[in-house]
Design an enzyme around this catalytic site. Structure first.
Site, PDB file in Angstrom:
ATOM      1  N   GLU A  86       0.805  -1.228   0.000  1.00  0.00           N
ATOM      2  CA  GLU A  86       0.000   0.000   0.000  1.00  0.00           C
ATOM      3  C   GLU A  86       0.836   1.276   0.000  1.00  0.00           C
ATOM      4  OE1 GLU A  86      -2.650   0.111   3.342  1.00  0.00           O
ATOM      5  OE2 GLU A  86      -3.498  -1.877   2.946  1.00  0.00           O
ATOM      6  N   GLY A  87       2.152   1.160   0.069  1.00  0.00           N
ATOM      7  CA  GLY A  87       2.984   2.337   0.286  1.00  0.00           C
ATOM      8  C   GLY A  87       3.158   2.673   1.754  1.00  0.00           C
TER       9      GLY A  87
END
Length: 334
Positions: free
Chosen positions: A302-303
């Site tokens: 997701e970062g």
């Protein structure tokens, strides 16, 4: 940016901006004048100098931080490599858009503007054991989407991904780019058990055999996915604008590694936000010659790790710009 062919990507390394050595030297001189022993802030000093070089100023600031998450689905899931159904990709995209995921919280607290891009989730890539995952045209189109998503006014870019099956894609790309024992690249991803891991390895072996001649950006088309291609496009667009990139964990780094395969200089402006708990990430960083800012045993994607590292980067610049020099503070250097 316009991408005309995958073969042309390597040539961009000689055309794109490079770090400003004079700005780095000026930033280092400032660090050595601050009220602390030289080098006492360790990597915080290194990060400040890194930012100075790419933002071309001795006192860089982060006034605009952008976070991009790209999502895609993968044909390799037909080989049973994923413990969760592909519909989860779209469900998680909806969660991002509703603000309910970890990346939303980390972007909020660390001051990043988050945008999420779902890349043809209803049309997965091809099963790379049977055919190239993407055609060259499909790869270039996904790269264009990634490049167009980058805000040229940003000072730093956080990159992340979402896609059921993409830990298999990442391991395949890493093995295709750097070789070695497949068991060292393949990890549990979202929770594969021993039979699931065996299916991953078998699928990757078949894919590598089918696409044996692929190199560099050809690995991206043969084995990657749309979100991996979008990450590569975003990395290149950031480079053109002198924006520092924070890459997330194993999957995000493996995506960007295709650019390294084309020309290692293409990742000079990239930092690694964190070292993932996925076993292949350490080996990947060794091959790229990079180290991570954080090691928190995260493996969410997701970062999330890159967004967390953004807080460290902000802290580095707060010290760099806000601390007094010995002269300003009236402190003797002797």
């Amino acid at each position: 940016m316009k991408f005309t062919s995958l073969d042309a990507i390597a040539g961009l390394a000689s055309e794109l901006p490079v770090s400003d050595a004079a700005a780095v030297a000026a930033a280092r001189a400032r660090q050595n004048s601050l009220t602390k022993p030289p080098g006492a802030l360790g990597q915080l000093e290194t990060l400040a100098e890194f930012m100075a070089g790419w933002r071309k100023t001795a006192r860089p600031e982060i006034t605009r931080a952008q976070a991009l998450v790209f999502a895609g689905n993968h044909g390799i899931c037909a080989q049973g490599v994923n413990p969760f159904p592909q519909k989860v990709t779209a469900q998680m995209v909806a969660n991002f858009q509703a603000g309910g995921a970890a990346i939303n919280q980390l972007c909020r607290v660390n001051g990043a503007d988050l945008r999420v891009f779902a890349l043809e989730l209803e049309r997965p890539t091809q099963d790379f054991t049977q055919a190239p995952a993407m055609s060259e045209a499909e790869t270039l189109e996904a790269m264009r989407i990634g490049a167009d998503a980058v805000d040229p006014q940003a000072d730093v870019l956080v990159l992340g991904e979402m896609g059921i099956g993409n830990s298999t894609v990442a391991a395949a790309m890493a093995a295709g780019l750097f070789g070695g024992d497949l068991a060292d690249w393949v990890g549990p991803g979202t929770g594969s058990d021993a039979p699931g891991m065996a299916r991953k390895i078998a699928a990757i072996e078949a894919g590598l055999a089918r696409h044996k001649g692929a190199k560099g950006m050809g690995i991206l088309a043969a084995l990657g996915g749309r979100e991996q291609a979008a990450i590569c496009g975003a990395v290149l667009a950031a480079r053109a604008a002198g924006i520092v990139v924070l890459l997330d964990g194993f999957i995000c780094t493996a995506a960007a590694a295709a650019l390294h395969g084309a020309d290692p200089r293409l990742l000079d402006h990239c930092l690694i936000g964190h070292q993932s708990a996925e076993p292949g990430h350490r080996k990947l960083l060794e091959n790229l010659g990079k180290s991570a800012i954080l090691g928190f045993d995260m493996r969410l994607g997701e970062g999330s790790g890159a967004a967390l590292a953004l807080g460290i980067l902000r802290s580095a610049l707060a010290c760099h710009n806000g601390m007094a020099t010995f002269g300003e503070a009236g402190v003797s250097e002797a």
